[in-house]
Motif scaffolding. Structure first.
Motif, short mmCIF file in Angstrom:
data_model
loop_
_atom_site.label_atom_id
_atom_site.label_comp_id
_atom_site.label_asym_id
_atom_site.label_seq_id
_atom_site.Cartn_x
_atom_site.Cartn_y
_atom_site.Cartn_z
N CYS A 168 27.90 16.39 19.62
CA CYS A 168 29.08 15.68 19.09
C CYS A 168 28.23 14.56 18.01
O CYS A 168 28.97 13.96 16.69
N GLU B 18 28.09 15.89 14.82
CA GLU B 18 28.44 16.22 14.29
C GLU B 18 29.32 14.80 13.59
O GLU B 18 29.93 14.46 12.30
N CYS B 19 28.80 13.91 14.13
CA CYS B 19 29.78 12.36 13.69
C CYS B 19 29.00 11.94 12.61
O CYS B 19 29.07 11.45 11.99
N THR C 211 29.14 14.13 9.70
CA THR C 211 30.69 14.01 8.98
C THR C 211 30.10 12.89 8.40
O THR C 211 31.15 12.70 7.10
N HIS D 44 28.89 21.80 11.21
CA HIS D 44 30.70 22.04 10.80
C HIS D 44 30.59 21.13 9.75
O HIS D 44 30.78 21.67 8.67
N LEU D 45 30.70 19.62 10.52
CA LEU D 45 31.77 18.98 9.61
C LEU D 45 33.18 18.71 8.89
O LEU D 45 33.03 18.06 7.83
N ASN D 46 33.18 19.39 10.05
CA ASN D 46 35.34 20.50 9.46
C ASN D 46 35.31 21.07 10.09
O ASN D 46 35.02 21.81 10.48
N THR E 141 34.59 24.78 12.33
CA THR E 141 34.95 24.97 13.66
C THR E 141 35.45 25.66 14.17
O THR E 141 35.40 26.43 14.77
N TYR F 242 34.17 18.51 18.86
CA TYR F 242 33.58 18.89 17.23
C TYR F 242 35.06 17.80 16.97
O TYR F 242 34.46 17.42 15.80
N SER G 252 35.30 14.76 16.96
CA SER G 252 33.80 13.41 16.72
C SER G 252 34.12 13.87 14.79
O SER G 252 33.67 12.45 14.73
N GLN G 253 34.29 14.60 14.22
CA GLN G 253 34.68 14.91 13.25
C GLN G 253 35.15 13.68 12.04
O GLN G 253 35.15 12.97 11.06
N ASN H 171 38.30 20.54 3.86
CA ASN H 171 38.18 20.11 4.95
C ASN H 171 39.56 19.45 5.09
O ASN H 171 39.36 17.60 4.33
#
Length: 228
Positions: free
Chosen positions: A6, A9-10, A13, A61-63, A67, A84, A87-88, A174
């Motif tokens: 997480c 991902e934070c 993103t 992933h950032l998206n 995910t 996820y 977090s994004q 996104n």
């Protein structure tokens, strides 16, 4: 392990939204110095960089659409989807919040809006995200996931799609990229489009990926997922 994923991902993103929407904002306030092509390249390059930076930890992933696509493709456990996505979303909001502090007078903070009919942009966002998701799933099969070309392939697709479709639909692909500047700037026109269309597009890519890759779709999960 979930905390590390997480956190990755934070960070990824945040960097993507801050640099990408920042390019849009700076292009506006500088009188077009960055240019549309520069904005597209910025999005592609920052995603590529984050794939190499945090991909081994979280998959980068950032998206949320990506995910969801990985979950539908059975490439990640369901219990990670919520953490996820949260977090994004939190990271994207933080990035847009910082952009508001830095460029307080900008009206939209890089929010996406359709330039033509909503239906046109809806279809474009679905198709663009489907292509992106197909490429991501393709490069994540087997040993190619950690290969040199994964980040280049994904970043290249994002830059390409932003370059040709951005003037019409914004080429968001996104949900959190569109949600964060819209919330911080109070620009909610057609926001639903950018929340729904990318998820539908990512979901549509999964059966296409299965049809092309067949048995390879059941290869063992990436190491970061097996350890979670």
């Amino acid at each position: 392990m979930v905390f590390r994923q997480c956190a990755a991902e934070c960070f990824g993103t945040f960097a993507m939204v801050f640099a990408g929407t920042g390019a849009v904002v700076i292009d506006d306030v500088s009188g077009g110095v960055v240019t549309h092509v520069g904005v597209a390249i910025t999005f592609g390059l920052v995603v590529m960089a984050m794939i190499y930076a945090v991909g081994d930890v979280s998959g980068a992933h950032l998206n949320p659409a990506v995910t969801c696509g990985f979950w539908l493709a059975r490439r990640m456990p369901r219990r990670l989807v919520g953490p996820y996505v949260l977090s994004q979303a939190a990271a994207a909001l933080l990035a847009s919040g910082l952009m508001r502090v830095l460029v307080w007078h900008h009206a939209t903070l890089g929010a996406t809006r359709p330039a033509g009919p909503v239906s046109q942009s809806f279809v474009l966002e679905c198709v663009l995200t489907a292509i992106l998701m197909f490429v991501i799933l393709g490069v994540s099969v087997g040993p190619k996931e950690k290969g040199l070309m994964a980040g280049i392939a994904v970043g290249g697709v994002i830059g390409l799609e932003a370059m040709f479709a951005g003037p019409i639909c914004g080429a968001s692909m996104n949900p959190v990229r569109s949600l964060a500047p819209a919330v911080v700037a109070g620009q909610f026109d057609s926001l639903w489009l950018y929340l729904v269309a990318p998820v539908l597009g990512a979901a549509a890519a999964v059966p296409c990926w299965r049809a092309v890759y067949g048995g390879q779709c059941r290869m063992k999960e990436p190491s970061h997922e097996r350890e979670s």
